[in-house]
Design an enzyme around this catalytic site. Structure first.
Site, PDB file in Angstrom:
ATOM      1  N   ASP A 122      -8.007  -5.266   0.189  1.00  0.00           N
ATOM      2  CA  ASP A 122      -8.516  -5.988  -0.979  1.00  0.00           C
ATOM      3  C   ASP A 122      -8.116  -7.449  -1.004  1.00  0.00           C
ATOM      4  O   ASP A 122      -8.667  -8.234  -1.767  1.00  0.00           O
ATOM      5  CB  ASP A 122      -8.048  -5.291  -2.267  1.00  0.00           C
ATOM      6  CG  ASP A 122      -8.865  -4.043  -2.527  1.00  0.00           C
ATOM      7  OD1 ASP A 122     -10.002  -3.999  -2.035  1.00  0.00           O
ATOM      8  OD2 ASP A 122      -8.365  -3.134  -3.191  1.00  0.00           O
ATOM      9  N   HIS A 160       0.852  -1.188   0.000  1.00  0.00           N
ATOM     10  CA  HIS A 160       0.000   0.000   0.000  1.00  0.00           C
ATOM     11  C   HIS A 160       0.881   1.229   0.000  1.00  0.00           C
ATOM     12  O   HIS A 160       1.948   1.216   0.611  1.00  0.00           O
ATOM     13  CB  HIS A 160      -0.913   0.013   1.239  1.00  0.00           C
ATOM     14  CG  HIS A 160      -2.091   0.905   1.041  1.00  0.00           C
ATOM     15  ND1 HIS A 160      -2.026   2.259   1.244  1.00  0.00           N
ATOM     16  CD2 HIS A 160      -3.335   0.631   0.621  1.00  0.00           C
ATOM     17  CE1 HIS A 160      -3.213   2.778   0.951  1.00  0.00           C
ATOM     18  NE2 HIS A 160      -4.015   1.820   0.574  1.00  0.00           N
TER      19      HIS A 160
HETATM   20  N1  CMC Z   1       4.224  -7.401  -5.108  1.00  0.00           N
HETATM   21  C1  CMC Z   1       5.582  -7.371  -5.268  1.00  0.00           C
HETATM   22  N2  CMC Z   1       6.347  -6.274  -5.067  1.00  0.00           N
HETATM   23  C2  CMC Z   1       5.715  -5.158  -4.710  1.00  0.00           C
HETATM   24  C3  CMC Z   1       4.322  -5.107  -4.523  1.00  0.00           C
HETATM   25  C4  CMC Z   1       3.574  -6.291  -4.734  1.00  0.00           C
HETATM   26  N3  CMC Z   1       2.246  -6.292  -4.568  1.00  0.00           N
HETATM   27  N4  CMC Z   1       3.952  -3.853  -4.158  1.00  0.00           N
HETATM   28  C5  CMC Z   1       5.095  -3.143  -4.121  1.00  0.00           C
HETATM   29  N5  CMC Z   1       6.162  -3.927  -4.442  1.00  0.00           N
HETATM   30  C6  CMC Z   1       7.579  -3.543  -4.436  1.00  0.00           C
HETATM   31  C7  CMC Z   1       7.958  -2.697  -5.642  1.00  0.00           C
HETATM   32  O1  CMC Z   1       8.395  -3.498  -6.702  1.00  0.00           O
HETATM   33  C8  CMC Z   1       9.028  -1.809  -5.075  1.00  0.00           C
HETATM   34  O2  CMC Z   1      10.203  -2.581  -4.971  1.00  0.00           O
HETATM   35  P1  CMC Z   1      11.663  -1.878  -5.134  1.00  0.00           P
HETATM   36  O3  CMC Z   1      11.790  -0.953  -3.967  1.00  0.00           O
HETATM   37  O4  CMC Z   1      12.622  -3.008  -5.112  1.00  0.00           O
HETATM   38  O5  CMC Z   1      11.619  -1.155  -6.454  1.00  0.00           O
HETATM   39  C9  CMC Z   1       8.569  -1.531  -3.639  1.00  0.00           C
HETATM   40  O6  CMC Z   1       7.780  -2.696  -3.286  1.00  0.00           O
HETATM   41  C10 CMC Z   1       7.722  -0.274  -3.480  1.00  0.00           C
HETATM   42  O7  CMC Z   1       6.640  -0.362  -4.417  1.00  0.00           O
HETATM   43  P2  CMC Z   1       6.009   0.885  -5.175  1.00  0.00           P
HETATM   44  O8  CMC Z   1       5.331   0.393  -6.406  1.00  0.00           O
HETATM   45  O9  CMC Z   1       7.054   1.965  -5.333  1.00  0.00           O
HETATM   46  O10 CMC Z   1       4.964   1.390  -4.116  1.00  0.00           O
HETATM   47  P3  CMC Z   1       3.741   2.315  -4.407  1.00  0.00           P
HETATM   48  O11 CMC Z   1       3.446   3.013  -3.129  1.00  0.00           O
HETATM   49  O12 CMC Z   1       3.969   3.157  -5.621  1.00  0.00           O
HETATM   50  O13 CMC Z   1       2.568   1.282  -4.783  1.00  0.00           O
HETATM   51  C11 CMC Z   1       0.736  -0.206  -4.609  1.00  0.00           C
HETATM   52  C12 CMC Z   1       1.586   0.865  -3.893  1.00  0.00           C
HETATM   53  C13 CMC Z   1      -0.498  -0.494  -3.765  1.00  0.00           C
HETATM   54  C14 CMC Z   1       0.283   0.341  -5.978  1.00  0.00           C
HETATM   55  C15 CMC Z   1       1.610  -1.473  -4.787  1.00  0.00           C
HETATM   56  O14 CMC Z   1       1.997  -1.982  -3.527  1.00  0.00           O
HETATM   57  C16 CMC Z   1       0.886  -2.554  -5.588  1.00  0.00           C
HETATM   58  O15 CMC Z   1       0.947  -2.539  -6.824  1.00  0.00           O
HETATM   59  N6  CMC Z   1       0.171  -3.512  -4.900  1.00  0.00           N
HETATM   60  C17 CMC Z   1      -0.621  -4.501  -5.596  1.00  0.00           C
HETATM   61  C18 CMC Z   1      -1.961  -3.889  -5.999  1.00  0.00           C
HETATM   62  C19 CMC Z   1      -2.899  -3.737  -4.821  1.00  0.00           C
HETATM   63  O16 CMC Z   1      -3.091  -4.650  -4.020  1.00  0.00           O
HETATM   64  N7  CMC Z   1      -3.535  -2.557  -4.763  1.00  0.00           N
HETATM   65  C20 CMC Z   1      -4.590  -2.283  -3.762  1.00  0.00           C
HETATM   66  C21 CMC Z   1      -4.204  -1.261  -2.757  1.00  0.00           C
HETATM   67  S1  CMC Z   1      -5.403  -1.240  -1.401  1.00  0.00           S
HETATM   68  C22 CMC Z   1      -6.822  -0.571  -2.108  1.00  0.00           C
HETATM   69  C23 CMC Z   1      -6.739   0.890  -2.251  1.00  0.00           C
HETATM   70  O17 CMC Z   1      -6.786   1.597  -1.215  1.00  0.00           O
HETATM   71  O18 CMC Z   1      -6.611   1.345  -3.396  1.00  0.00           O
END
Ligand code: CMC
Length: 428
Positions: A364, A307
């Site tokens: 989720d 998240h």
């Molecule tokens: N699986 C594997 N690696 C992950 C995941 C995941 N689900 N989420 C983040 N990472 C890794 C990412 O690759 C990065 O690694 P590194 O530092 O080595 O580059 C690190 O963790 C930080 O990730 P980020 O993408 O920079 O983080 P963000 O804050 O931009 O993204 C997120 C947050 C929710 C979009 C992401 O965690 C994700 O894609 N999760 C899966 C989708 C999901 O479950 N979304 C629902 C969120 S809850 C409902 C809502 O409130 O919207």
């Protein structure tokens, strides 16, 4: 002493005021930055950028705190009803008994939609994703209520638009499902509660012979409450930015629904179940998928994990995990996909990659499990999220309007070609 930050740039020192919120969060006010220094800030994905000052929801991702208007999510999920929470978010205070009665009464009275909406619905192929249908139908409300196009009308008229949005969304959501199933639509029943009425329009429930149990209806109410607001997330920011151009509430909410649809936001609940089904079909090898998620050359991510703001745990997930267990016990469901979910959760929670990045199951991860147990089709999961999120979108839109916020218009750092001469096509 007034707190300030200093910017040292081009041999000069610029003082930037600090703004402190009621929970002692500090922000540097850069509203004069460009005028004074010629600089802008760059922050892709707004990871460090506050877009507004808001009194609706407080969220502390490090400590796993979520409060609506100061009330803890744990308390509200346990003790309040969804419409009570909707009232709280939109009007700022918990309703008195008579205020809530009137609010519920008004919402009940407006749950029907214009008959012509049916012909719009009929135009969609049955394969249409219900989120696309819902977004279109909400936008179509502007045609049936043209006065709503002007958000500067009287407080009473704007409130009428708000009431209609809450009243009609379950009807439009259930109808988007009926279109998907190519089943006849069901009309709302005024004698039912908000949640029961929605279940009735989806499944013909509850009838006298088939009542939804207290555990199930409480779980749905809880899910709606947990989803009701989440401060400046992707869809709420969308609603605020669309509304900042003085677009109508329905147009703004319709855009919010589109923003919610994506798998990185609300669409994750659908993506979670699809991922679990894929792992099951592939022999149930959870480790393989955890490795894929960790592989930087693989685009696969564990859906339902991670998240933007929660880095220790998602408080909503803690509550909903318990509700999921209650629903599964009540319905006596034994689903192999759920076993995979439990295995995946265990492996990921003990893996350094996930631990070091603060990646935990989010709301989720579990909400889809409840929806699936209730027989709600996978592509309707995000519609359920939208139903819950509506009061938050309305509250964010209303606050933005009442605070007379300027049109949202970010800047950019241009990286394209410098000026060049046009060469006519036959000389190229
Ligand atoms: N699986 C594997 N690696 C992950 C995941 C995941 N689900 N989420 C983040 N990472 C890794 C990412 O690759 C990065 O690694 P590194 O530092 O080595 O580059 C690190 O963790 C930080 O990730 P980020 O993408 O920079 O983080 P963000 O804050 O931009 O993204 C997120 C947050 C929710 C979009 C992401 O965690 C994700 O894609 N999760 C899966 C989708 C999901 O479950 N979304 C629902 C969120 S809850 C409902 C809502 O409130 O919207």
């Amino acid at each position: 002493m007034t707190k300030k930050a200093e910017l040292h740039y081009n041999g000069k020192i610029y003082e930037l005021p600090l703004i402190t919120g009621t929970e002692n969060e500090n922000a540097i006010d850069i509203s004069r930055l460009r005028a004074d220094t010629g600089l802008i800030t760059l922050d892709k994905g707004f990871k460090n950028t506050g877009s507004t000052q808001s009194a609706i929801t407080f969220l502390n991702g490090e400590e796993g705190i979520l409060r609506y208007r100061g009330y803890s999510i744990e308390d509200l999920a346990e003790k309040a009803s969804f419409l009570e929470v909707a009232f709280l978010l939109i009007y700022g205070e918990l309703p008195t008994k008579s205020e809530l009665d009137l609010f519920v009464e008004e919402i009940t009275q407006h749950s029907l939609v214009h008959e012509d909406v049916k012909s719009i619905l009929d135009g969609f192929p049955s394969k249409a994703h219900p989120m696309g249908v819902l977004s279109s139908l909400v936008s179509s409300l502007t045609a049936f209520y043209p006065k709503s196009l002007d958000p500067n009308r009287s407080k009473e008229e704007v409130n009428g638009t708000i009431i209609r949005a809450i009243a009609k969304l379950p009807t439009l959501a259930a109808w988007s499902y009926k279109n998907r199933m190519r089943q006849p639509i069901m009309y709302p029943k005024n004698e039912l509660s908000y949640t029961a009425n929605f279940m009735h329009m989806m499944f013909g429930l509850p009838t006298t012979e088939k009542k939804i149990s207290t555990v199930v209806s409480k779980a749905i109410d809880k899910l709606l409450i947990l989803h009701a607001d989440h401060e400046q997330n992707c869809s709420a920011s969308t609603v605020r930015i669309v509304g900042s151009s003085h677009a109508s509430l329905y147009a703004s909410v319709s855009a919010g629904i589109a923003a919610l649809w994506g798998p990185l936001h609300g669409g994750a609940n659908q993506a979670v179940i699809e991922m679990l089904e894929k792992i099951k079909a592939d022999g149930g090898n959870v480790d393989k998928y955890v490795d894929k998620a960790k592989d930087k050359n693989d685009t696969f991510r564990l859906m339902g994990f991670g998240h933007r703001v929660y880095k220790n745990f998602d408080p909503r997930a803690t509550i909903i995990k318990k509700a999921a267990d209650d629903v599964l016990n009540e319905l006596g469901i034994n689903d192999p996909v759920l076993d995979i979910a439990k295995k995946l959760e265990k492996v990921a929670l003990n893996d350094d990659y996930f631990k070091s990045r603060g990646l935990y199951p989010n709301v989720d991860f579990y909400s889809g499990i409840i929806y699936r147990a209730l027989g709600i089709p996978t592509d309707m999961f995000t519609v359920m999220f939208a139903l819950g999120r509506l009061p938050g979108w309305i509250a964010q839109w209303k606050e933005m309007r009442e605070n007379k916020e300027p049109i949202g218009r970010p800047r950019q750092v241009y990286t394209g070609s410098n000026e060049r001469k046009y060469i006519s096509i036959n000389r190229r």
